[in-house]
Design a protein around this motif. Structure first.
Motif, PDB file in Angstrom:
ATOM      1  N   MET A   1      42.139  33.110   3.294  1.00 46.74           N
ATOM      2  CA  MET A   1      42.045  31.776   3.839  1.00 46.74           C
ATOM      3  C   MET A   1      42.593  31.770   5.261  1.00 46.74           C
ATOM      4  N   PRO A   2      41.945  31.062   6.135  1.00 45.92           N
ATOM      5  CA  PRO A   2      42.423  31.019   7.514  1.00 45.92           C
ATOM      6  C   PRO A   2      43.670  30.153   7.655  1.00 45.92           C
ATOM      7  N   ILE A   3      44.369  30.391   8.723  1.00 47.30           N
ATOM      8  CA  ILE A   3      45.518  29.580   9.095  1.00 47.30           C
ATOM      9  C   ILE A   3      44.985  28.438   9.955  1.00 47.30           C
ATOM     10  N   LYS A   4      45.369  27.215   9.623  1.00 49.15           N
ATOM     11  CA  LYS A   4      44.901  26.051  10.371  1.00 49.15           C
ATOM     12  C   LYS A   4      45.962  25.647  11.390  1.00 49.15           C
ATOM     13  N   LYS A   5      45.542  25.438  12.630  1.00 45.68           N
ATOM     14  CA  LYS A   5      46.444  25.033  13.705  1.00 45.68           C
ATOM     15  C   LYS A   5      46.020  23.669  14.224  1.00 45.68           C
ATOM     16  N   GLN A   6      46.961  22.725  14.233  1.00 45.16           N
ATOM     17  CA  GLN A   6      46.692  21.389  14.751  1.00 45.16           C
ATOM     18  C   GLN A   6      47.721  21.087  15.832  1.00 45.16           C
ATOM     19  N   TYR A   7      47.264  21.087  17.091  1.00 45.34           N
ATOM     20  CA  TYR A   7      48.149  20.848  18.229  1.00 45.34           C
ATOM     21  C   TYR A   7      48.359  19.349  18.411  1.00 45.34           C
ATOM     22  N   LEU A   8      49.621  18.951  18.598  1.00 44.35           N
ATOM     23  CA  LEU A   8      49.937  17.550  18.820  1.00 44.35           C
ATOM     24  C   LEU A   8      49.862  17.239  20.310  1.00 44.35           C
ATOM     25  N   LYS A   9      49.281  16.102  20.645  1.00 44.44           N
ATOM     26  CA  LYS A   9      49.164  15.703  22.043  1.00 44.44           C
ATOM     27  C   LYS A   9      50.457  15.110  22.569  1.00 44.44           C
TER      28      LYS A   9
ATOM     29  N   ASP B   1      49.047  38.643   6.491  1.00 45.09           N
ATOM     30  CA  ASP B   1      47.922  37.721   6.383  1.00 45.09           C
ATOM     31  C   ASP B   1      46.690  38.403   6.961  1.00 45.09           C
ATOM     32  N   ALA B   2      45.643  38.494   6.174  1.00 44.12           N
ATOM     33  CA  ALA B   2      44.410  39.152   6.621  1.00 44.12           C
ATOM     34  C   ALA B   2      43.747  38.398   7.777  1.00 44.12           C
ATOM     35  N   GLN B   3      44.071  37.118   7.945  1.00 43.46           N
ATOM     36  CA  GLN B   3      43.475  36.291   9.005  1.00 43.46           C
ATOM     37  C   GLN B   3      44.412  36.071  10.189  1.00 43.46           C
ATOM     38  N   ALA B   4      45.473  36.867  10.296  1.00 45.01           N
ATOM     39  CA  ALA B   4      46.433  36.702  11.397  1.00 45.01           C
ATOM     40  C   ALA B   4      45.755  36.916  12.749  1.00 45.01           C
ATOM     41  N   ASP B   5      46.354  36.339  13.787  1.00 44.80           N
ATOM     42  CA  ASP B   5      45.808  36.496  15.136  1.00 44.80           C
ATOM     43  C   ASP B   5      45.936  37.935  15.629  1.00 44.80           C
ATOM     44  N   ALA B   6      46.970  38.636  15.173  1.00 42.94           N
ATOM     45  CA  ALA B   6      47.204  40.028  15.576  1.00 42.94           C
ATOM     46  C   ALA B   6      48.242  40.613  14.622  1.00 42.94           C
ATOM     47  N   TYR B   7      48.577  41.873  14.847  1.00 42.78           N
ATOM     48  CA  TYR B   7      49.612  42.565  14.069  1.00 42.78           C
ATOM     49  C   TYR B   7      50.478  43.346  15.042  1.00 42.78           C
ATOM     50  N   THR B   8      51.747  43.503  14.691  1.00 43.43           N
ATOM     51  CA  THR B   8      52.658  44.258  15.536  1.00 43.43           C
ATOM     52  C   THR B   8      53.577  45.098  14.661  1.00 43.43           C
ATOM     53  N   ALA B   9      53.944  46.274  15.180  1.00 45.53           N
ATOM     54  CA  ALA B   9      54.825  47.173  14.431  1.00 45.53           C
ATOM     55  C   ALA B   9      56.208  46.548  14.284  1.00 45.53           C
ATOM     56  N   ASN B  10      56.850  46.845  13.152  1.00 42.39           N
ATOM     57  CA  ASN B  10      58.216  46.360  12.945  1.00 42.39           C
ATOM     58  C   ASN B  10      59.167  47.535  12.714  1.00 42.39           C
ATOM     59  N   ALA B  11      60.428  47.254  12.527  1.00 37.35           N
ATOM     60  CA  ALA B  11      61.461  48.289  12.374  1.00 37.35           C
ATOM     61  C   ALA B  11      61.389  49.021  11.038  1.00 37.35           C
ATOM     62  N   PHE B  12      60.523  48.577  10.131  1.00 39.46           N
ATOM     63  CA  PHE B  12      60.420  49.187   8.809  1.00 39.46           C
ATOM     64  C   PHE B  12      59.192  50.098   8.682  1.00 39.46           C
ATOM     65  N   ALA B  13      58.632  50.509   9.817  1.00 34.39           N
ATOM     66  CA  ALA B  13      57.459  51.387   9.876  1.00 34.39           C
ATOM     67  C   ALA B  13      56.237  50.757   9.204  1.00 34.39           C
ATOM     68  N   THR B  14      56.177  49.416   9.219  1.00 28.76           N
ATOM     69  CA  THR B  14      54.989  48.696   8.769  1.00 28.76           C
ATOM     70  C   THR B  14      54.616  47.724   9.884  1.00 28.76           C
ATOM     71  N   GLU B  15      53.794  46.756   9.583  1.00 25.29           N
ATOM     72  CA  GLU B  15      53.387  45.768  10.578  1.00 25.29           C
ATOM     73  C   GLU B  15      53.714  44.366  10.111  1.00 25.29           C
ATOM     74  N   ASN B  16      53.903  43.479  11.075  1.00 18.46           N
ATOM     75  CA  ASN B  16      54.038  42.054  10.817  1.00 18.46           C
ATOM     76  C   ASN B  16      52.790  41.352  11.293  1.00 18.46           C
ATOM     77  N   SER B  17      52.434  40.261  10.645  1.00 14.41           N
ATOM     78  CA  SER B  17      51.361  39.403  11.135  1.00 14.41           C
ATOM     79  C   SER B  17      51.872  38.641  12.350  1.00 14.41           C
ATOM     80  N   VAL B  18      50.961  38.309  13.268  1.00 13.86           N
ATOM     81  CA  VAL B  18      51.326  37.565  14.474  1.00 13.86           C
ATOM     82  C   VAL B  18      50.498  36.282  14.524  1.00 13.86           C
ATOM     83  N   LEU B  19      51.176  35.202  14.864  1.00 14.52           N
ATOM     84  CA  LEU B  19      50.559  33.900  15.024  1.00 14.52           C
ATOM     85  C   LEU B  19      50.738  33.493  16.473  1.00 14.52           C
ATOM     86  N   ASN B  20      49.633  33.322  17.213  1.00 13.13           N
ATOM     87  CA  ASN B  20      49.685  32.926  18.618  1.00 13.13           C
ATOM     88  C   ASN B  20      49.411  31.440  18.741  1.00 13.13           C
ATOM     89  N   LEU B  21      50.369  30.732  19.275  1.00  3.42           N
ATOM     90  CA  LEU B  21      50.199  29.285  19.478  1.00  3.42           C
ATOM     91  C   LEU B  21      50.208  29.013  20.965  1.00  3.42           C
TER      92      LEU B  21
END
Length: 97
Positions: A1-9, A77-97
């Motif tokens: 499922m995608p992540i939904k982003k709703q920006y407030l004005k 999250d399979a639908q993350a904006d990106a992934y980045t390496a972490n200190a545990f030799a795995t990756e974290n999901s990245v959310l760009n706002l």
């Protein structure tokens, strides 16, 4: 499922809705660098259709790293904006706002 982003004005905030299929899961938490990776703060609610869902207000114009904790197991999250390496030799999901 995608992540939904709703920006407030009215302020520099984005309402981010996380939705994750539950299948056989009993508990889903989203943890990230906005809450010091706490696994007790952001419990997602299980819906009647079996999905887990929750909404957070996060500051716009930033990137956040996060993971889901599904029944104690850390997942990206399979639908993350990106992934980045972490200190545990795995990756974290990245959310760009």
């Amino acid at each position: 499922m995608p992540i939904k982003k709703q920006y407030l004005k009215s302020k520099p905030v984005c309402k981010v809705t996380f939705t994750l299929p539950g299948d056989e899961a009993t508990s889903v938490v989203v943890a990230g660098n906005w809450n010091n990776w706490s696994t007790s703060e952001t419990q997602l609610k299980k819906l009647k259709n079996g999905n887990f869902k929750g909404t957070l207000d996060l500051e716009s114009g930033k990137s956040y790293e996060f993971k889901y904790v599904v029944d104690g197991e850390w997942q990206n999250d399979a639908q993350a904006d990106a992934y980045t390496a972490n200190a545990f030799a795995t990756e974290n999901s990245v959310l760009n706002l």
